[in-house]
Write a protein that holds these residues in place. Structure first.
Motif, mmCIF file in Angstrom:
data_model
loop_
_atom_site.group_PDB
_atom_site.id
_atom_site.type_symbol
_atom_site.label_atom_id
_atom_site.label_comp_id
_atom_site.label_asym_id
_atom_site.label_seq_id
_atom_site.Cartn_x
_atom_site.Cartn_y
_atom_site.Cartn_z
ATOM 1 N N ALA A 1 -35.431 13.079 -5.433
ATOM 2 C CA ALA A 1 -34.624 13.677 -6.510
ATOM 3 C C ALA A 1 -33.159 13.241 -6.476
ATOM 4 N N ALA A 2 -32.521 13.314 -5.303
ATOM 5 C CA ALA A 2 -31.087 12.986 -5.227
ATOM 6 C C ALA A 2 -30.845 11.505 -5.529
ATOM 7 N N ALA A 3 -31.735 10.646 -5.035
ATOM 8 C CA ALA A 3 -31.585 9.204 -5.290
ATOM 9 C C ALA A 3 -31.775 8.902 -6.771
ATOM 10 N N LEU A 4 -32.762 9.528 -7.400
ATOM 11 C CA LEU A 4 -33.000 9.314 -8.831
ATOM 12 C C LEU A 4 -31.827 9.846 -9.657
ATOM 13 N N ALA A 5 -31.260 10.971 -9.238
ATOM 14 C CA ALA A 5 -30.098 11.526 -9.950
ATOM 15 C C ALA A 5 -28.920 10.565 -9.900
ATOM 16 N N ALA A 6 -28.755 9.883 -8.743
ATOM 17 C CA ALA A 6 -27.658 8.909 -8.612
ATOM 18 C C ALA A 6 -27.859 7.727 -9.553
ATOM 19 N N LEU A 7 -29.128 7.385 -9.831
ATOM 20 C CA LEU A 7 -29.423 6.302 -10.783
ATOM 21 C C LEU A 7 -29.248 6.769 -12.229
ATOM 22 N N LYS A 8 -29.627 8.007 -12.488
ATOM 23 C CA LYS A 8 -29.562 8.522 -13.869
ATOM 24 C C LYS A 8 -28.131 8.802 -14.300
ATOM 25 N N THR A 9 -27.303 9.241 -13.353
ATOM 26 C CA THR A 9 -25.901 9.568 -13.675
ATOM 27 C C THR A 9 -24.985 8.842 -12.705
ATOM 28 N N PRO A 10 -24.705 7.551 -12.959
ATOM 29 C CA PRO A 10 -23.870 6.775 -12.036
ATOM 30 C C PRO A 10 -22.477 7.390 -11.877
ATOM 31 N N GLU A 11 -21.987 7.407 -10.653
ATOM 32 C CA GLU A 11 -20.646 7.930 -10.395
ATOM 33 C C GLU A 11 -19.597 6.869 -10.704
ATOM 34 N N LYS A 12 -18.488 7.326 -11.233
ATOM 35 C CA LYS A 12 -17.389 6.409 -11.543
ATOM 36 C C LYS A 12 -16.403 6.434 -10.381
ATOM 37 N N ALA A 13 -15.916 5.297 -9.997
ATOM 38 C CA ALA A 13 -14.869 5.239 -8.968
ATOM 39 C C ALA A 13 -13.934 4.094 -9.324
ATOM 40 N N GLU A 14 -12.660 4.348 -9.224
ATOM 41 C CA GLU A 14 -11.626 3.381 -9.606
ATOM 42 C C GLU A 14 -11.450 2.347 -8.489
ATOM 43 N N ILE A 15 -11.656 1.061 -8.810
ATOM 44 C CA ILE A 15 -11.592 0.029 -7.761
ATOM 45 C C ILE A 15 -10.220 -0.647 -7.658
ATOM 46 N N ASP A 16 -9.316 -0.410 -8.613
ATOM 47 C CA ASP A 16 -8.039 -1.145 -8.606
ATOM 48 C C ASP A 16 -7.230 -0.976 -7.308
ATOM 49 N N PRO A 17 -7.103 0.255 -6.763
ATOM 50 C CA PRO A 17 -6.354 0.381 -5.486
ATOM 51 C C PRO A 17 -7.011 -0.412 -4.358
ATOM 52 N N ALA A 18 -8.342 -0.439 -4.325
ATOM 53 C CA ALA A 18 -9.058 -1.193 -3.281
ATOM 54 C C ALA A 18 -8.818 -2.686 -3.460
ATOM 55 N N LEU A 19 -8.868 -3.155 -4.701
ATOM 56 C CA LEU A 19 -8.635 -4.570 -4.987
ATOM 57 C C LEU A 19 -7.221 -4.969 -4.587
ATOM 58 N N ALA A 20 -6.254 -4.098 -4.890
ATOM 59 C CA ALA A 20 -4.853 -4.373 -4.535
ATOM 60 C C ALA A 20 -4.686 -4.436 -3.018
ATOM 61 N N ALA A 21 -5.389 -3.553 -2.301
ATOM 62 C CA ALA A 21 -5.275 -3.531 -0.837
ATOM 63 C C ALA A 21 -5.790 -4.828 -0.221
#
Length: 340
Positions: free
Chosen positions: A175-195
């Motif tokens: 269930a939890a794995a399928l939920a992660a596929l059905k509702t992808p989480e958003k995360a901002e990558i710009d700070p990581a890219l800058a680092a």
């Protein structure tokens, strides 16, 4: 007034974008359409209690990521590169064998079957039902057909979904794995890219999520053409810490599992060296001061993998695009590796 032309997105990355855009739906379809085949593989694994996972490249990284998940079910599971099995083979008697190849046509797959008499407990995971692998042994077949872009993105997510189907047949709650596929989480990558802006290389690492770290390192290397690599957390601790400093980027993966404290300890040590640190964090623990943290809902196993992987893919692609002109177009290799 001078105008700067905006960099055109390379055709290789556009191809990856197309694959990634449908990876969640293809993964969900793969889980649903392979229930029967997954039940057969699960029955074999229950019978033998021993599982050998064989593959190359990204297929091997997936196997490394699911190894601990099968072990948690009491299965004696080991992932080995197919090239190593060809040269220094483990005995196959009494084992269930899963050969993974997204194309089903790579050189090692063809040679292994030419030299090995597959037993009843040999299965395949592939994206192409009509491939050599698909025709040779019973296979779980991922939805959407062969991945056309160079670096593995959709094929990783789909292959994880095929393993989820097998693990569900072994009794794991999907269930939890399928939920992660059905509702992808958003995360901002710009700070990581800058680092990572000034690093000469990136080292990825994890504990129970080490397979995901290995998949990311492979993709970073393929796309940016920099020598990025992965070391399991304990292995990174035993000597290679000597390399760390401002020019070495480190990416750690921390899930909501018993190894989280060890990843935390590594993160604190990395910060002390001055190496830029990115943490993909599904642990639910406080963020580490001095690290760029990409936060996800607390989750272990495949739920954490499905949440983190698409974001890691976006970071990998953006990093490569910032380093080379034609990222996504291989210059020394091909999508299907047909030579050893």
């Amino acid at each position: 007034m001078m105008m700067t032309a905006k960099k055109q997105r390379p055709t290789g990355l556009l191809a990856i974008d197309r694959e990634m855009a449908r990876q969640h739906q293809d993964a969900l379809a793969s889980f649903e359409s392979n229930r029967e085949a997954a039940a057969r593989v699960a029955a074999s694994i229950r019978k033998t209690g021993r599982l050998l996972l064989l593959g190359m490249g990204a297929s091997h990284a997936v196997a490394r990521a699911v190894e601990p998940l099968y072990r948690a079910h009491g299965i004696d599971a080991i992932a080995l590169p197919l090239s190593e099995q060809l040269g220094q083979p483990l005995p196959l008697a009494g084992k269930t064998v899963i050969v993974t190849s997204q194309s089903g046509e790579s050189a090692e797959v063809l040679r292994w079957f030419a030299e090995t008499n597959p037993q009843a407990d040999t299965f395949g995971l592939t994206l192409e039902a009509g491939s050599f692998l698909g025709r040779t042994v019973p296979c779980l077949v991922g939805a959407g057909g062969t991945e056309l872009a160079f670096a593995a993105t959709r094929s990783l997510t789909v292959t994880f979904a095929l393993h989820l189907a097998i693990l569900a047949a072994l009794g794991e709650d999907p269930a939890a794995a399928l939920a992660a596929l059905k509702t992808p989480e958003k995360a901002e990558i710009d700070p990581a890219l800058a680092a990572l802006g000034n690093v000469a290389t990136v080292v990825t690492s994890g504990r129970s999520l080490q397979g995901v770290a290995e998949a990311l390192a492979l993709g970073l290397t393929e796309l940016s053409r920099l020598p990025c690599f992965s070391l399991e957390g304990g292995q990174l601790r035993h000597g290679p810490m000597e390399m760390l400093g401002p020019k070495i980027g480190v990416v750690l993966f921390r899930g909501d599992d018993p190894t989280a404290d060890l990843v935390t300890a590594m993160a604190l040590s990395v910060v002390e060296t001055g190496a830029p640190l990115i943490v993909f964090d599904a642990s639910g623990m406080p963020p580490i001061a001095g690290a760029v943290t990409l936060r996800f809902k607390p989750a272990p196993g495949l739920a954490a993998v499905f949440a983190m992987l698409p974001v890691a893919q976006r970071l990998m692609i953006a990093f490569a695009d910032s380093r080379v002109e034609n990222a996504g177009t291989p210059v020394r290799t091909t999508k299907i590796t047909r030579s050893e």
